[in-house]
Design a protein around this motif. Structure first.
Motif, PDB file in Angstrom:
ATOM      1  N   LEU A   6       7.047   9.014  -9.865  1.00 11.45           N
ATOM      2  CA  LEU A   6       7.059   8.570  -8.478  1.00 11.45           C
ATOM      3  C   LEU A   6       7.863   9.539  -7.612  1.00 11.45           C
ATOM      4  N   ALA A   7       9.045   9.897  -8.114  1.00 13.98           N
ATOM      5  CA  ALA A   7       9.899  10.796  -7.351  1.00 13.98           C
ATOM      6  C   ALA A   7       9.211  12.138  -7.143  1.00 13.98           C
ATOM      7  N   GLU A   8       8.547  12.595  -8.200  1.00 15.44           N
ATOM      8  CA  GLU A   8       7.873  13.887  -8.096  1.00 15.44           C
ATOM      9  C   GLU A   8       6.770  13.852  -7.028  1.00 15.44           C
ATOM     10  N   VAL A   9       5.996  12.767  -7.048  1.00 16.97           N
ATOM     11  CA  VAL A   9       4.915  12.629  -6.072  1.00 16.97           C
ATOM     12  C   VAL A   9       5.495  12.607  -4.665  1.00 16.97           C
ATOM     13  N   LEU A  10       6.545  11.788  -4.467  1.00 13.34           N
ATOM     14  CA  LEU A  10       7.162  11.704  -3.143  1.00 13.34           C
ATOM     15  C   LEU A  10       7.706  13.052  -2.717  1.00 13.34           C
ATOM     16  N   PHE A  11       8.335  13.739  -3.687  1.00 16.93           N
ATOM     17  CA  PHE A  11       8.935  15.031  -3.381  1.00 16.93           C
ATOM     18  C   PHE A  11       7.867  16.024  -2.927  1.00 16.93           C
ATOM     19  N   SER A  12       6.753  16.074  -3.673  1.00 21.35           N
ATOM     20  CA  SER A  12       5.731  17.058  -3.289  1.00 21.35           C
ATOM     21  C   SER A  12       5.027  16.628  -2.000  1.00 21.35           C
ATOM     22  N   LEU A  13       4.980  15.310  -1.740  1.00 21.16           N
ATOM     23  CA  LEU A  13       4.405  14.856  -0.474  1.00 21.16           C
ATOM     24  C   LEU A  13       5.256  15.349   0.696  1.00 21.16           C
ATOM     25  N   LEU A  14       6.602  15.198   0.528  1.00 23.56           N
ATOM     26  CA  LEU A  14       7.484  15.565   1.631  1.00 23.56           C
ATOM     27  C   LEU A  14       7.544  17.069   1.847  1.00 23.56           C
ATOM     28  N   ARG A  15       7.148  17.822   0.803  1.00 22.03           N
ATOM     29  CA  ARG A  15       7.146  19.271   0.985  1.00 22.03           C
ATOM     30  C   ARG A  15       5.827  19.770   1.558  1.00 22.03           C
ATOM     31  N   SER A  16       4.816  18.878   1.589  1.00 22.23           N
ATOM     32  CA  SER A  16       3.491  19.311   2.061  1.00 22.23           C
ATOM     33  C   SER A  16       3.442  19.223   3.589  1.00 22.23           C
ATOM     34  N   MET A  22       0.831  -1.204   0.000  1.00 20.10           N
ATOM     35  CA  MET A  22       0.000   0.000   0.000  1.00 20.10           C
ATOM     36  C   MET A  22       0.863   1.250   0.000  1.00 20.10           C
ATOM     37  N   SER A  23       2.086   1.125   0.578  1.00 23.84           N
ATOM     38  CA  SER A  23       2.854   2.352   0.756  1.00 23.84           C
ATOM     39  C   SER A  23       3.532   2.777  -0.534  1.00 23.84           C
ATOM     40  N   ALA A  24       3.912   1.807  -1.387  1.00 24.43           N
ATOM     41  CA  ALA A  24       4.648   2.176  -2.586  1.00 24.43           C
ATOM     42  C   ALA A  24       3.700   2.539  -3.711  1.00 24.43           C
ATOM     43  N   VAL A  25       3.981   3.631  -4.384  1.00 25.52           N
ATOM     44  CA  VAL A  25       3.192   4.015  -5.542  1.00 25.52           C
ATOM     45  C   VAL A  25       3.832   3.357  -6.764  1.00 25.52           C
ATOM     46  N   PRO A  26       3.128   2.487  -7.468  1.00 20.96           N
ATOM     47  CA  PRO A  26       3.735   1.831  -8.624  1.00 20.96           C
ATOM     48  C   PRO A  26       4.053   2.858  -9.708  1.00 20.96           C
ATOM     49  N   THR A  27       5.184   2.655 -10.368  1.00 26.64           N
ATOM     50  CA  THR A  27       5.511   3.565 -11.472  1.00 26.64           C
ATOM     51  C   THR A  27       4.534   3.312 -12.598  1.00 26.64           C
ATOM     52  N   THR A  28       4.060   4.382 -13.182  1.00 23.27           N
ATOM     53  CA  THR A  28       3.035   4.217 -14.203  1.00 23.27           C
ATOM     54  C   THR A  28       3.597   4.379 -15.610  1.00 23.27           C
ATOM     55  N   SER A  29       4.840   4.854 -15.725  1.00 24.29           N
ATOM     56  CA  SER A  29       5.355   5.100 -17.067  1.00 24.29           C
ATOM     57  C   SER A  29       6.020   3.846 -17.607  1.00 24.29           C
ATOM     58  N   PRO A  30       6.092   3.722 -18.918  1.00 23.46           N
ATOM     59  CA  PRO A  30       6.725   2.549 -19.525  1.00 23.46           C
ATOM     60  C   PRO A  30       8.216   2.512 -19.190  1.00 23.46           C
ATOM     61  N   PRO A  31       8.769   1.323 -18.916  1.00 26.92           N
ATOM     62  CA  PRO A  31      10.133   1.210 -18.436  1.00 26.92           C
ATOM     63  C   PRO A  31      11.195   1.641 -19.460  1.00 26.92           C
ATOM     64  N   GLN A  32      10.881   1.535 -20.771  1.00 27.95           N
ATOM     65  CA  GLN A  32      11.933   1.823 -21.748  1.00 27.95           C
ATOM     66  C   GLN A  32      12.251   3.311 -21.846  1.00 27.95           C
ATOM     67  N   ASP A  33      11.353   4.169 -21.338  1.00 26.12           N
ATOM     68  CA  ASP A  33      11.546   5.605 -21.460  1.00 26.12           C
ATOM     69  C   ASP A  33      12.430   6.080 -20.294  1.00 26.12           C
ATOM     70  N   ASP A  34      13.741   6.205 -20.581  1.00 22.80           N
ATOM     71  CA  ASP A  34      14.667   6.373 -19.476  1.00 22.80           C
ATOM     72  C   ASP A  34      14.529   7.682 -18.710  1.00 22.80           C
ATOM     73  N   THR A  35      14.258   8.775 -19.414  1.00 22.12           N
ATOM     74  CA  THR A  35      14.216  10.068 -18.729  1.00 22.12           C
ATOM     75  C   THR A  35      13.025  10.159 -17.791  1.00 22.12           C
ATOM     76  N   ARG A  36      11.925   9.430 -18.108  1.00 23.98           N
ATOM     77  CA  ARG A  36      10.730   9.591 -17.290  1.00 23.98           C
ATOM     78  C   ARG A  36      10.538   8.435 -16.331  1.00 23.98           C
ATOM     79  N   ARG A  37      11.510   7.525 -16.284  1.00 23.16           N
ATOM     80  CA  ARG A  37      11.236   6.293 -15.570  1.00 23.16           C
ATOM     81  C   ARG A  37      10.949   6.513 -14.087  1.00 23.16           C
ATOM     82  N   ARG A  38      11.801   7.270 -13.427  1.00 21.52           N
ATOM     83  CA  ARG A  38      11.581   7.442 -12.006  1.00 21.52           C
ATOM     84  C   ARG A  38      10.835   8.733 -11.682  1.00 21.52           C
ATOM     85  N   SER A  39      10.749   9.588 -12.650  1.00 18.87           N
ATOM     86  CA  SER A  39      10.293  10.929 -12.306  1.00 18.87           C
ATOM     87  C   SER A  39       8.870  11.024 -11.730  1.00 18.87           C
TER      88      SER A  39
END
Lengths: 292, 304
Positions: free
Chosen positions: A20-30, A1-18
């Motif tokens: 999830l990371a973005e969501v976590l980042f904005s969560l930690l800033r809230s 429940m705690s992990a947000v699954p990545t929703t982007s396709p794995p082959q797209d390298d620039t967007r692969r982690r972004s």
């Protein structure tokens, strides 16, 4: 429940982690999210390890010191048979923090399945199921719970099933509207052209893409589940004695508040209040992070 | 549809699941013949469909059956309780609708300023709390510590309107708090949207005074969704009544259902719940009607 699954396709390298990371980042800033998370984690810790740092056994009575007001030995005083209120408040988080999340989990699983079915097939399946769900939603949860519990008897399992099934239609509605938007997209058409089975298309193709609204709805529902479990316990239809549950403690002690024994109910009430507000702050934070 | 489903659920929950009704009333040591005789008198030995039809038909004619516990007709109890509950709900509604809307409007007019934050966050916090929790805290503050208000809603016999009102203030406050958050939030978001719209800008640019713009253009559009929310809250309100009436020992429909459920008094329980279902359906109908009166774009009976 705690992990947000990545929703982007794995082959797209620039967007692969972004995402999830973005969501976590904005969560930690809230700030609301962090405050809520702190409160919730505090009560989770109490539920898990409560008896290790509670000063007394929450179930041990001590008639001689019954109804003692708050003092140095008993910070929150004692109840009508001399049990330590402070210890009871700490350990009292356990049952509600088991029952409410399980009910929410059941509601999420059942609601997601129903939402996928109705949103994907539309037509007659959708019409029939949606009408029934709407009718269900119109009936207050407390009433459904009362009926079911009178008929089936009181147990934690009944409470979980009743709350889970009452909340499932609400989650189904959210999932359905998300699926309705998704099913018009090209990847769904592609899957259909590949002759993937309907089940595969629904659960493997569409489901990962509707996770964010499901996550938001689930956290919001968790708040309502705690509300409902606490209320049912207060009414005597939820968690049963001798559990030191908060709602239950209030229901067995509130008859005496006219006599001025405020400490037997106030701390339990504040505990419920803080947990519910904490969960709602988390829900608010998740909602904000996933919708920006 | 909802009513039909509710009636079936109530019927199944109340009449089928408890199993042998006669046995339940007379206890495990009663003579089997006595149990059979009682089952026959109560009619629970007949086929289900017949029982359901009789039950609904009698209910429509105003015969709600006989209470297992009081051994007297259910209808007077239900009607009395419904009247009491309506008084309580009315006090809560009369307080919350104007104040909630006002709160939302003030928040929207002060968007993102401290006043808005206070109203929005405060509203959100009190909305999510269970009624018995706010109820307990309010009882402690106003009933036990300050001693301003009575902690039980049972007023003395022959109490006049104002005495009754005085006794109802404290019980209605928890309902008020829960509803306030919803109504204020809807009013606020409706206002924000309306203030941001083209017609508002046109009205302002036309040189209309601000007051006229707010009253004639913004409010009217902003409050439509709020009305729907108020109506959907009737369902919630009924659930809340069960809790509040128990907490304050008030003889309303909620505590009637609660007591009936505890005592397994099924005719009472079923009639109470079905009555609530009818009230709910009527409230929804009134809301739809109000909505169409206030919104000329939607008229009942027109095909799009």
């Amino acid at each position: 429940m705690s992990a947000v699954p990545t929703t982007s396709p794995p082959q797209d390298d620039t967007r692969r982690r972004s995402p999830l990371a973005e969501v976590l980042f904005s969560l930690l800033r809230s700030r609301t999210f962090l405050v809520g998370l702190f409160i919730v984690l505090f009560w989770v810790a109490c539920a898990l390890f409560g008896e290790h740092f509670a000063p007394y056994d929450p179930l041990a009575d001590d008639i001689i010191n019954a109804l003692a007001p708050p003092s140095a030995e008993h910070w929150f005083g004692t109840d009508q048979i001399g049990r330590d209120v402070f210890s009871r408040v700490i350990v009292g988080s356990r049952d509600i923090l088991t029952v409410a999340p399980l009910a929410t989990l059941l509601a999420t699983v059942a609601g997601t399945a129903l939402g996928l079915l109705t949103g994907y097939f539309r037509g007659i399946v959708d019409d029939v199921v949606s009408r029934i769900l709407e009718a269900f939603m119109a009936i207050p949860v407390v009433i459904v719970a009362l009926l079911a519990i009178v008929a089936l008897g009181t147990s934690k399992a009944t409470v979980i099933v009743v709350i889970g099934l009452s909340f499932a239609p609400i989650i189904a509605r959210t999932v359905r509207s998300a699926v309705l938007a998704e099913r018009e997209l090209d990847y769904v058409a592609a899957a259909q052209l590949r002759h993937e089975s309907a089940l595969h298309t629904m659960f493997v193709e569409i489901l990962p893409n509707v996770i964010p609204p499901i996550l938001v709805e689930t956290t919001v529902r968790l708040g309502y589940a705690i509300f409902a479990v606490a209320t049912l316990s207060f009414m005597g239809f939820g968690i049963q004695p001798p559990s030191p549950d908060w709602g239950l403690s209030i229901s067995s002690n509130y008859g005496m508040i006219g006599g001025g024994f405020w400490w037997t109910v106030l701390f339990d009430a504040l505990a419920i209040a803080s947990l519910v507000i904490g969960v709602n702050l988390v829900a608010d934070g998740v909602h904000g992070a996933l919708n920006d | 549809m909802t009513l039909f489903l509710l009636s079936i659920m109530v019927f199944l929950g109340g009449q089928v699941l408890p199993g042998n009704v006669g046995r339940a009333i007379l206890g495990p040591f009663a003579d089997q013949r006595a149990v059979d005789a009682l089952n026959h008198t109560l009619g629970v030995d007949r086929p289900l469909l017949t029982q359901y039809a009789t039950w609904i038909w009698n209910f429509i004619r105003g015969d709600m059956g006989t209470s297992y516990i009081f051994r007297s007709p259910v209808a007077p109890f239900v009607i009395d309780a419904l009247g009491n509950s309506m008084k309580l709900a009315a006090v809560a509604f009369v307080l919350v609708v104007p104040i909630g809307i006002l709160g939302g409007v003030i928040a929207a007019l002060n968007l993102n300023r401290p006043l808005d934050r206070i109203i929005s966050l405060g509203g959100l916090s009190v909305t999510v709390l269970p009624e018995f929790v706010t109820g307990i805290i309010l009882i402690l503050i106003f009933g036990v510590w300050l001693r301003w208000l009575p902690i039980s809603a049972a007023w003395p016999k022959d109490a006049g309107f104002f005495t009754q009102l005085y006794y109802l203030i404290l019980p209605s406050l928890p309902l008020f708090l829960v509803l306030f958050g919803y109504i204020a939030r809807m009013a606020r978001s409706g206002m924000v949207e309306a203030l941001d719209s083209d017609y508002t800008r046109t009205a302002v640019l036309k040189g209309l005074p601000w007051r006229t713009v707010i009253w004639r253009h913004v409010l009217r559009n902003a409050l439509l969704p709020t009305i729907t929310v108020i109506a959907t809250q009737t369902g919630y309100l009924i659930g809340g009544l069960v809790v509040i009436e128990t907490l304050f020992r008030y003889q309303g429909i909620g505590s009637l259902i609660f007591t009936a459920a505890r005592g397994k008094d099924f005719p009472m329980l079923e009639s109470g719940i079905l009555t609530i279902g009818i009230v709910y359906a009527v409230a929804t109908l009134i809301a739809d009607f109000l909505y169409s009166v206030l919104n000329p774009r939607i008229r009942l009976g027109s095909d799009q």
